[in-house]
Scaffold this motif. Structure first.
Motif, PDB file in Angstrom:
ATOM      1  N   LYS A  96      -7.204   4.372   8.436  1.00 22.73           N
ATOM      2  CA  LYS A  96      -7.009   3.423   9.532  1.00 22.73           C
ATOM      3  C   LYS A  96      -7.018   1.990   9.027  1.00 22.73           C
ATOM      4  CE  LYS A  96      -8.987   1.901  13.950  1.00 22.73           C
ATOM      5  NZ  LYS A  96      -9.970   2.212  15.030  1.00 22.73           N
ATOM      6  N   LEU A  97      -7.999   1.646   8.184  1.00 28.96           N
ATOM      7  CA  LEU A  97      -8.104   0.284   7.665  1.00 28.96           C
ATOM      8  C   LEU A  97      -6.887  -0.084   6.818  1.00 28.96           C
ATOM      9  CD1 LEU A  97      -9.652  -2.338   7.123  1.00 28.96           C
ATOM     10  CD2 LEU A  97     -10.811  -1.161   5.230  1.00 28.96           C
ATOM     11  N   ILE A  98      -6.489   0.799   5.925  1.00 28.86           N
ATOM     12  CA  ILE A  98      -5.353   0.509   5.045  1.00 28.86           C
ATOM     13  C   ILE A  98      -4.068   0.414   5.858  1.00 28.86           C
ATOM     14  CG2 ILE A  98      -4.077   1.271   3.013  1.00 28.86           C
ATOM     15  CD1 ILE A  98      -6.964   0.358   2.510  1.00 28.86           C
ATOM     16  N   TYR A  99      -3.942   1.247   6.876  1.00 31.66           N
ATOM     17  CA  TYR A  99      -2.775   1.185   7.766  1.00 31.66           C
ATOM     18  C   TYR A  99      -2.691  -0.188   8.439  1.00 31.66           C
ATOM     19  CZ  TYR A  99       0.080   2.236  11.913  1.00 31.66           C
ATOM     20  OH  TYR A  99       1.023   2.217  12.907  1.00 31.66           O
ATOM     21  N   GLN A 100      -3.833  -0.691   8.921  1.00 33.32           N
ATOM     22  CA  GLN A 100      -3.846  -1.990   9.601  1.00 33.32           C
ATOM     23  C   GLN A 100      -3.518  -3.129   8.633  1.00 33.32           C
ATOM     24  OE1 GLN A 100      -7.850  -1.310  11.214  1.00 33.32           O
ATOM     25  NE2 GLN A 100      -7.018  -1.580  13.276  1.00 33.32           N
ATOM     26  N   ILE A 101      -4.049  -3.052   7.415  1.00 32.79           N
ATOM     27  CA  ILE A 101      -3.723  -4.076   6.417  1.00 32.79           C
ATOM     28  C   ILE A 101      -2.222  -4.056   6.112  1.00 32.79           C
ATOM     29  CG2 ILE A 101      -4.039  -4.765   4.001  1.00 32.79           C
ATOM     30  CD1 ILE A 101      -6.931  -3.756   4.228  1.00 32.79           C
ATOM     31  N   GLY A 102      -1.678  -2.860   5.970  1.00 35.99           N
ATOM     32  CA  GLY A 102      -0.248  -2.731   5.718  1.00 35.99           C
ATOM     33  C   GLY A 102       0.591  -3.339   6.829  1.00 35.99           C
TER      34      GLY A 102
END
Length: 512
Positions: free
Chosen positions: A82-88
């Motif tokens: 979830k976190l990496i998706y949001q950063i992306g």
């Protein structure tokens, strides 16, 4: 004695379909952006006086998309998808605005490269979260929805790109990502669950080797025609192949966590699905360039009208994807995937063969209809088949590998078909720069035949690669979670098999 077929699966949300819809916003935006750019390339080439550098608007994006994908999957496992998706999403949205503000072809290529990094962070997280939120027996249906999104994006992208380019200018094909990205961030915060993470070390040596090797190969293939295939171009390509060989050796040798866990390739379906998706990425990304140049420069179509030519393909793909998703959970995957790749390849050869100035529009639509039907049996079924047997702790790595092979196929396909396109134009004595002053207008009649022939011949390479994928996927096996009778036989498995799988996971964790 037996237990449930998926005893290790633990639901992470009671709203998996809502989470999937939220994730599809980012996936949708990436696919729309790729197809939007293909339609607008002739306009961009004229506006920025790009010449043959226009090919790098796609290649730069795909290159920086491919290289970080492997580590992006691991980042999702370590810090949470979830976190990496949001950063992306943040990186992709911000760089989209930069693309629209670019005042030169060089600046646009750089901005597209940053955009590719954002896409790399997003993509493996969507597949990993599908694996984490849906049990194996329902992943085919979930991937079917994923396939609908791909089909709709294929339809909306070219049409929206044509409308925006014709009415507001090419810059707006990038500005449109700003509201979509903001909506995606809000939905991700509200609907996407936070899942358990696994501590991972990062294989920096592997990442450097893969980046150097892939960059050398793509640059060599892409720029070979520009330098008349000089000796140093061939040496560069050979060096890239050698470095990629060293990368594979390193991944097998390393005692820490490899960037590419080679053990995953022991699963036949995972290996063959990666071959299949590589050929599909190669064909679809590469063929868009000659197709759009043919429709606009030979056919005299506007960007909007050329985009409308793809609507039947996209509608059929999106409409059939959920049906194929449900069927896939009950039939042998090779019956769907191999036949679909074969049909798509034949459709590509058909399209290349009839590319001529005098060909009626209705005849040009026929191969795209065949490709639309077949596309529904490729994207989602391949993804579901690749990931269905993977252990949960390697969901991110598996998704990263799968998407890397897809994007690597797209990178090499765009470069190879672009280079072949330039080669065939040279064989017809038509310089590519001919279109610079008439990028959005019809070419003079005396060169249309030769230009159309060159574009059609460029599609044959895409068709040949799809036939390779069709042959490889003939050897797919029925997934372990699916018996000969379909879903009815997936309810139970022997306890000793579960214990053996648990023990293998524990050993893997201890080695890490």
């Amino acid at each position: 004695m037996s237990v449930a077929a998926t005893p290790q699966f633990k639901p992470v949300t009671d709203r998996p379909w809502a989470a999937l819809m939220a994730l599809c916003v980012g996936f949708f935006m990436i696919l729309v952006d790729m197809t939007i750019v293909a339609v607008a390339q002739p306009e961009i080439m004229e506006a920025l006086d790009a010449g043959d550098a226009i090919i790098w608007v796609s290649s730069a994006y795909l290159l920086t998309y491919a290289v970080p994908l492997l580590i992006a999957g691991r980042l999702g496992d370590k810090y949470g998808p979830k976190l990496i998706y949001q950063i992306g999403l943040v990186v992709f949205t911000a760089s989209s605005v930069w693309c629209g503000l670019s005042g030169s072809i060089t600046e646009l290529i750089i901005a597209r490269a940053v955009q590719g990094i954002g896409a790399a962070l997003i993509t493996p997280q969507t597949m990993a979260l599908i694996t984490r939120t849906f049990p194996p027996a329902k992943r085919g249906a979930a991937m079917g929805v994923w396939g609908i999104v791909a089909g709709v994006a294929t339809m909306v992208g070219p049409l929206l790109g044509g409308i925006l380019t014709d009415s507001l200018g090419w810059e707006w094909i990038f500005f449109i990502n700003l509201p979509v990205g903001l909506i995606g961030l809000v939905l991700a915060a509200l609907l996407v669950p936070t899942v358990d993470t696994h501590d991972h070390r990062f294989d920096w040596i592997g990442m450097v080797l893969s980046g150097i090797g892939l960059t050398a190969i793509v640059f060599g293939v892409q720029e070979g025609q520009s330098y008349d295939w000089a000796l140093w171009i061939w040496l560069l390509i050979a060096a890239g192949i050698v470095v990629m060989g060293l990368f594979v050796l390193w991944e097998g040798y390393t005692r820490t966590e490899a960037l590419v866990p080679l053990k995953l390739f022991k699963d036949r379906n995972f290996s063959l699905a990666n071959i299949g998706i590589t050929t599909m990425g190669f064909a679809v990304s590469g063929m868009m360039i000659p197709l759009m140049f043919f429709l606009q420069l030979v056919g005299g179509m506007s960007p909007t009208r050329s985009a409308l030519m793809l609507i039947p393909m996209a509608v059929l793909s999106g409409a059939l994807a959920p049906v194929i998703g449900r069927v896939l959970d009950r039939v042998h995957p090779r019956n769907v995937i191999s036949l679909s790749l074969l049909g798509y390849g034949l459709g590509t050869f058909w399209a290349g063969a009839i590319m001529a100035p005098q060909t009626p529009v209705w005849q040009l639509l026929l191969p795209t209809i065949l490709m639309g039907v077949c596309q529904a049996g490729i994207w989602a079924p391949l993804a579901a088949t690749a990931t269905r047997n993977l252990p949960m702790r390697d969901a991110g790595a598996g998704a990263g590998i799968y998407n890397t092979t897809r994007v690597m196929g797209s990178v090499v396909g765009t470069a190879a078909i672009g280079a072949l396109m330039l080669n065939r134009l040279a064989a017809q004595s038509i310089p590519f720069e001919q279109g610079e002053d008439s990028a959005v207008r019809q070419l003079p009649a005396f060169i249309r035949d030769g230009f159309a022939t060159a574009m059609g011949e460029s599609l044959y390479l895409a068709g040949a690669m799809l036939l390779v994928g069709a042959a490889a996927t003939l050897f797919l096996q029925r997934p372990r979670h699916q018996g000969p009778g379909g879903l009815a036989e997936t309810e139970v498995i022997p306890v000793d098999e579960v214990d053996e799988a648990d023990e293998a996971d524990e050993v893997g964790a201890a080695e890490s």
